[in-house]
Scaffold this motif. Structure first.
Motif, mmCIF file in Angstrom:
data_model
loop_
_atom_site.group_PDB
_atom_site.id
_atom_site.type_symbol
_atom_site.label_atom_id
_atom_site.label_comp_id
_atom_site.label_asym_id
_atom_site.label_seq_id
_atom_site.Cartn_x
_atom_site.Cartn_y
_atom_site.Cartn_z
ATOM 1 N N LYS A 116 32.116 31.494 60.981
ATOM 2 C CA LYS A 116 31.934 31.587 62.438
ATOM 3 C C LYS A 116 32.969 30.743 63.175
ATOM 4 C CE LYS A 116 27.085 32.851 62.497
ATOM 5 N NZ LYS A 116 25.742 32.529 62.936
ATOM 6 N N PHE A 117 33.269 29.553 62.646
ATOM 7 C CA PHE A 117 34.300 28.719 63.267
ATOM 8 C C PHE A 117 35.673 29.379 63.145
ATOM 9 C CE2 PHE A 117 31.195 25.212 63.027
ATOM 10 C CZ PHE A 117 31.357 24.686 64.290
ATOM 11 N N VAL A 118 35.960 29.953 61.980
ATOM 12 C CA VAL A 118 37.235 30.649 61.780
ATOM 13 C C VAL A 118 37.354 31.819 62.751
ATOM 14 C CG1 VAL A 118 38.542 32.098 60.151
ATOM 15 C CG2 VAL A 118 37.551 29.933 59.379
ATOM 16 N N ASP A 119 36.299 32.627 62.845
ATOM 17 C CA ASP A 119 36.316 33.769 63.756
ATOM 18 C C ASP A 119 36.508 33.320 65.207
ATOM 19 O OD1 ASP A 119 35.890 35.374 61.537
ATOM 20 O OD2 ASP A 119 33.759 35.723 61.972
ATOM 21 N N SER A 120 35.809 32.259 65.592
ATOM 22 C CA SER A 120 35.933 31.736 66.951
ATOM 23 C C SER A 120 37.353 31.248 67.212
ATOM 24 C CB SER A 120 34.923 30.603 67.152
ATOM 25 O OG SER A 120 35.034 30.061 68.432
ATOM 26 N N TRP A 121 37.937 30.546 66.261
ATOM 27 C CA TRP A 121 39.300 30.054 66.402
ATOM 28 C C TRP A 121 40.275 31.228 66.527
ATOM 29 C CZ3 TRP A 121 41.928 26.008 67.788
ATOM 30 C CH2 TRP A 121 43.290 25.941 67.510
ATOM 31 N N ASN A 122 40.095 32.230 65.681
ATOM 32 C CA ASN A 122 40.974 33.398 65.738
ATOM 33 C C ASN A 122 40.843 34.116 67.077
ATOM 34 O OD1 ASN A 122 41.975 32.874 63.199
ATOM 35 N ND2 ASN A 122 40.595 34.293 62.167
#
Length: 137
Positions: A116-122
Motif C-alpha cells: 500500500k505504501f509502494v502504491d501510494s508512493w507510485n
C-alpha cells in the motif's frame, strides 16, 4: 492492538539497554515506533479505538483526518501503554492457543501494508510527474 503493544514493549527494552546507551553517547538518535493507519474500519468499534489504545511518548501516529477530528472531539486517554503489556501477551497467547498462525498473519499484513505504501508512493510520483509535464508544455 496486542501486537502493537508488545512491539512497544520491545522498543522500550531495546532503547533502555546498555548497548543503546553506548550508541546514544556516540550520537545515535532513537527510532520512534510508527502506528500507521489507525483509523477504525468497522463501525462496531469506537472511532478512536486505536488512537486511545496506543498513546505513548515517543511514537508517531499517521491517523486519517476523520480519526484526528474524532479524537479531538471525544477521544480519551486510556491506560498507559506500559501497563498493558501483560494483557497484550495474554491476548497473543490466547490467539495462538486457538490455532492461529500469527507469523503468517503478521507476514501477510506486513506485505500488504508495504504494498500500500509502494502504491501510494507510485501514485504520488506519477501525479507530480504529470503535473510537471503539463507545466512544461
Amino acid at each position: 492492538m496486542a501486537n502493537a503493544r508488545l512491539a512497544h514493549q520491545a522498543h522500550v527494552e531495546v532503547f533502555s539497554s546498555d548497548r543503546w546507551r553506548a550508541l546514544q553517547q556516540q550520537g545515535a538518535a532513537p527510532q520512534r515506533p510508527l502506528w500507521a493507519s489507525t483509523g477504525v474500519k468497522s463501525s462496531d468499534y469506537p472511532d478512536t479505538l486505536y488512537v486511545s489504545g496506543l498513546i505513548a511518548s515517543g511514537t508517531v501516529n499517521t491517523m486519517p483526518e476523520k480519526t484526528l477530528k474524532a479524537y479531538a472531539d471525544h477521544g480519551t486517554l486510556s491506560t498507559p501503554i506500559e501497563q498493558t503489556y501483560d494483557d497484550a501477551a495474554q491476548v497473543i497467547q490466547a490467539v495462538t492457543g486457538a490455532g492461529v498462525d500469527l507469523d503468517d498473519v503478521f507476514t501477510t499484513i506486513e506485505e500488504e501494508g508495504i504494498q500500500k505504501f509502494v502504491d501510494s508512493w507510485n501514485d504520488l510520483t506519477e501525479s507530480v510527474r504529470a503535473e510537471l509535464q503539463d507545466k512544461a508544455r
